[in-house]
Write an enzyme that holds these catalytic residues in place. Structure first.
Site, PDB file in Angstrom:
ATOM      1  N   SER A 188      -3.562  -8.774  -2.480  1.00 16.04           N
ATOM      2  CA  SER A 188      -3.504  -8.880  -1.409  1.00 16.04           C
ATOM      3  C   SER A 188      -4.956  -9.340  -0.665  1.00 16.04           C
ATOM      4  O   SER A 188      -5.889  -8.010  -0.928  1.00 16.04           O
ATOM      5  CB  SER A 188      -2.384  -7.672  -0.534  1.00 16.04           C
TER       6      SER A 188
ATOM      7  N   TYR B   6       0.072   1.081   0.075  1.00 15.93           N
ATOM      8  CA  TYR B   6       0.569  -0.519  -0.271  1.00 15.93           C
ATOM      9  C   TYR B   6      -0.887  -0.736  -0.502  1.00 15.93           C
ATOM     10  O   TYR B   6      -1.704  -1.776  -1.418  1.00 15.93           O
ATOM     11  CB  TYR B   6       1.150  -1.287   0.628  1.00 15.93           C
TER      12      TYR B   6
END
Length: 269
Positions: free
Chosen positions: A143, A156
């Site tokens: 990401s 995350y």
């Protein structure tokens, strides 16, 4: 640097998290290029539905990647199909929303199992055979959040930073083996992924500029193209490449308060 292996009668791309979103479209991209695919996710019904659109080019392996024993069984299950994994795509992921002081511990540990442990597990299980054959490729999905801390999604962001670092190091280790590795770092993507963590796309779109958003099919095509061309880190979309650079280089004393104020998870203190 090696690129994608050519399609073959027994070779396949194994794609985790293939039941929807980016994983589904990566599977479609490989099938479009003539490859067989092995689709892995928990949702057996959705995998079967998707495989039905690919004819005889797809096989389905329902599995919960948070379970180490189910991960360990995947190589033998693929071999029983008479297939060889020549491309591994670690796309499966989960995200949690909220402060470290309030998030559920079991949810956090499941995130680590899926977003970190499963990547390491499957790479170490499938890479040795690729190296022995002198051909193969790994695509790991991270990401833009991998380039810096993510307040209100601390686990995350840290997990995706691990995937980025791990893949870059692994790629260097693979130099000269005929096997390549790349990591794709998307920005916001319209997949509904955020809704599972408590951030519906419509809420996130109020906070993140529209020019940062990408469609999952665009991300999938950019990712597979980048892997085939031997790129190391793939960030789809120029605005997200700029954001990734700023995220990596900006002083933390400026970046962290800015991210903390703008993240939708800030309300979950």
């Amino acid at each position: 640097m090696a690129t994608l292996p050519d399609p073959s009668a027994t070779g396949a791309a194994l794609i985790t998290g293939a039941s929807s979103g980016i994983g589904e479209h990566i599977a479609r991209e490989f099938v479009r290029r003539g490859h067989r695919v092995v689709l892995v996710a928990r949702r057996a019904d959705r995998l079967a539905e998707l495989a039905g659109t690919f004819g005889d080019r797809a096989r389905v392996l329902p599995a919960d990647l948070s379970n180490p024993s189910e991960r360990a069984a995947l190589p033998d299950r693929v071999a029983e199909m008479g297939l060889t994994v020549e491309v591994l795509v670690n796309n499966a992921g989960v995200a949690n929303l909220g402060s470290v002081a309030r998030v559920d511990v079991d949810a956090e540990l499941r995130l680590i199992e899926v977003d970190v442990a499963a990547v390491v597990d499957l790479c170490t299980r499938f890479l040795p055979a690729m190296v022995a054959r002198g051909r193969g490729a790994v695509l790991n999905v991270a990401s833009v959040g991998a380039f810096g801390p993510v307040p209100w999604q601390a686990s995350y962001g840290a997990a995706k930073a691990f995937v980025l670092s791990y893949t870059e190091a692994m790629r260097e280790e693979l130099r000269g083996t005929g096997v390549t590795a790349a990591v794709v770092c998307p920005g916001p993507v319209r997949t509904g992924f955020g809704a599972a963590a408590g951030i519906p796309d419509e809420d996130a779109e109020k906070l993140l500029p529209s020019f940062l958003w990408e469609q999952p099919e665009t991300v999938a095509r950019t990712a597979v193209d980048g892997l085939d061309r031997g790129r190391r880190v793939i960030v789809p979309g120029m605005p997200n490449r700029v954001a990734a650079t700023l995220n990596r280089l900006a002083p933390r004393w400026i970046l962290l308060p800015m991210l903390g104020r703008s993240h939708p998870g800030r309300t979950q203190r």
